[in-house]
Design an enzyme around this catalytic site. Structure first.
Site, PDB file in Angstrom:
ATOM      1  N   LYS A 269       0.836  -1.195   0.000  1.00  0.00           N
ATOM      2  CA  LYS A 269       0.000   0.000   0.000  1.00  0.00           C
ATOM      3  C   LYS A 269       0.873   1.250   0.000  1.00  0.00           C
ATOM      4  CE  LYS A 269      -3.779  -2.209   2.509  1.00  0.00           C
ATOM      5  NZ  LYS A 269      -4.774  -2.145   1.436  1.00  0.00           N
ATOM      6  N   ARG A 343     -10.153 -11.911   0.538  1.00  0.00           N
ATOM      7  CA  ARG A 343     -11.031 -12.913  -0.086  1.00  0.00           C
ATOM      8  C   ARG A 343     -10.385 -14.294  -0.098  1.00  0.00           C
ATOM      9  NH1 ARG A 343     -11.146  -9.298  -5.347  1.00  0.00           N
ATOM     10  NH2 ARG A 343     -10.999  -7.807  -3.635  1.00  0.00           N
TER      11      ARG A 343
END
Length: 485
Positions: A269, A343
């Site tokens: 990030k 996920r």
């Protein structure tokens, strides 16, 4: 969680996510950690009681209940706003020792006391675990009691309803604790400790099962373990089971994303990383609800709370883009982006809830995509489900609890974006419709015949001014309660 451009302040308080060190500590350090652990209700928390009219007051505060409608009772969100307003007034009036709340009995619904108590006690939350001296804040410090006076009302069962509301508030506080906690205090191991404590405090109605790396390997949880390879601590797969007394009418699953910190992995990030402690918001909501369920003990429903806890970090063993992972249902996943890791952990958690627990209906909460935040902002969660009955249930619960939601499209034609050249699927779709492709990805790990809902809480899990919101705990706890009716 996928990136979104916003910068938020760090703020806080909490109830019972006990600090647990990431490394071995001395007895002195352990004692310091215990001192930082707040109780559910501090000694100065005012008692909430039902009383009859008669007492005189020195100061009055008027609260609006909306447009009068003799045929329509005041709804739960309004009652919760009243509870919040009263707790704020009790805090603001520094010299007040007691308060009485006079409500019109002809307009109040059956959940009056529970809704009021939930909001009132939630409003007294303040995270003092990391504050010292004058920075410590105790809400409504001088108030010793608050009385509810209902004109022509019936006080039967009020004490039990108030206790139930207080239990839900305690669950919300735990949810805030978990999200607010920094990673050097809360990691996968200390989250597992929190789950064990929920079971211990439930009076035997909740049991805790924590699967380690070996047990997860035996079940073939390659997607979850792939993400966990970069973690400092061992993966902790949390499974809490609530069983009611008497007949079980339905068995349901509540799955929460448990990324205790998300650096993005090798797709690191470039913004907002200081807030990535809130990427465990789904697990926080699920465990907060478990705490409330364990205390309120709803009838007729067996619940499996599932969290695959780990961190998404970088080291020599961490997953890299282009890796192929195999989930516990045998499906292979090409990792296109290591920052779409949540996920992957949820894939094995959903298979577990579906196949091993045998849940008849499953809901899953996660801070999954920045795309959902772009769509719905920071106060509304997105709901993806192909089951209309489940969508209706969640919509009704959302309106009743004030945890706002909006049903989103499950566009099956977007599934094409998840195709891989060399594996069964990829973990990421195209740039547009990212929240939808994330939901479609998750459906690959639940039986198509079972009602399943993905709930993306990335926006409302955090407030720019106050920090963790506790979002999702009320929604899950109330959905569970209604399943047994």
């Amino acid at each position: 969680m996928a990136k979104v451009s916003r910068r938020l302040p760090i703020s806080g308080r909490a109830t019972r996510a006990r600090p647990c060190p990431r490394k071995r500590t001395t007895p002195e350090q352990k004692q310091d950690e215990e001192n930082l652990t707040p109780s559910v209700l501090s000694p100065v928390t005012p008692a909430l009681r039902v009383a009859t009219p008669g007492a005189k007051s020195k100061r009055y505060v008027l609260l609006g209940l909306g447009t009068y409608d003799a045929d329509k009772p005041v709804d739960s969100p309004t009652l919760m706003k009243i509870g919040s307003a009263v707790s704020s007034a009790c805090h603001d009036e520094k010299r007040a020792a007691s308060a009485s709340v006079l409500l019109p009995g002809d307009r109040l619904g059956p959940s009056l006391y529970r809704d009021f108590a939930t909001a009132f006690y939630s409003g007294l939350y303040a995270d003092n675990r990391y504050r010292t001296g004058k920075k410590v804040e105790v809400k409504a410090e001088d108030v010793k009691s608050v009385k509810i006076l209902v004109e022509g009302g019936d006080a039967d069962g009020a004490a039990a309803d108030i206790a139930a509301g207080m239990n839900v508030a305690a669950g919300c506080s735990l949810t805030k604790d978990i999200v607010n906690a920094p990673h050097n205090v809360l990691n996968s191991e200390s989250l597992a400790d929190t789950a064990r404590r929920i079971a211990e405090e439930s009076g035997g109605c909740i049991t805790a099962e924590i699967l380690g790396k070996k047990e997860c390997e035996e079940r073939g949880m390659g997607a979850y373990l792939g993400v966990a390879r970069g973690s400092e601590t061992e993966p902790q797969f949390i499974h809490l089971t609530y069983k009611p007394e008497g007949e079980v009418k339905k068995k349901v699953g509540c799955v929460g994303k448990g990324l205790l910190f998300d650096t993005g992995g090798y797709n690191i990030k470039t913004a907002m990383m200081e807030l990535m402690k809130f990427d465990c918001g789904g697990s926080a909501a699920v465990l907060g609800a478990a705490r409330a369920v364990g205390q309120n003990k709803p009838d007729g429903v067996e619940v499996h709370f599932v969290v695959a806890a780990c961190e998404n970090m970088i080291n020599a063993r961490a997953v890299v883009p282009s890796d192929i992972l195999t989930a516990s249902n045998g499906k292979t996943i090409e990792v296109l982006n290591t920052d779409a890791e949540g996920r992957l952990t949820l894939a094995d958690a959903l298979v577990f809830a579906d196949k091993e627990c045998g849940c008849e209906s499953i809901i899953e909460l996660s801070t999954l995509t920045g795309a959902c935040m772009i769509s719905l902002g920071k106060q509304i969660c997105g709901v993806w489900t192909e089951d209309d009955d489940l969508a209706k249930e969640l919509d009704e619960v959302s309106k009743a609890t004030g945890d706002k939601s909006w049903r989103m499209p499950m566009a099956d034609e977007y599934r094409e974006q998840l195709k891989s050249k060399i594996a069964d699927m990829t973990n990421l779709g195209d740039r547009y419709g990212g929240a939808i492709t994330a939901a479609l990805f998750l459906t690959e790990f639940v039986d198509k015949k079972k009602p399943f809902a993905h709930i993306d809480i990335a926006g409302p899990v955090w407030d720019d001014k106050t920090g963790a919101t506790g979002f999702g705990a009320k929604l899950v706890a109330e959905w569970v309660r209604r399943q047994g009716e």
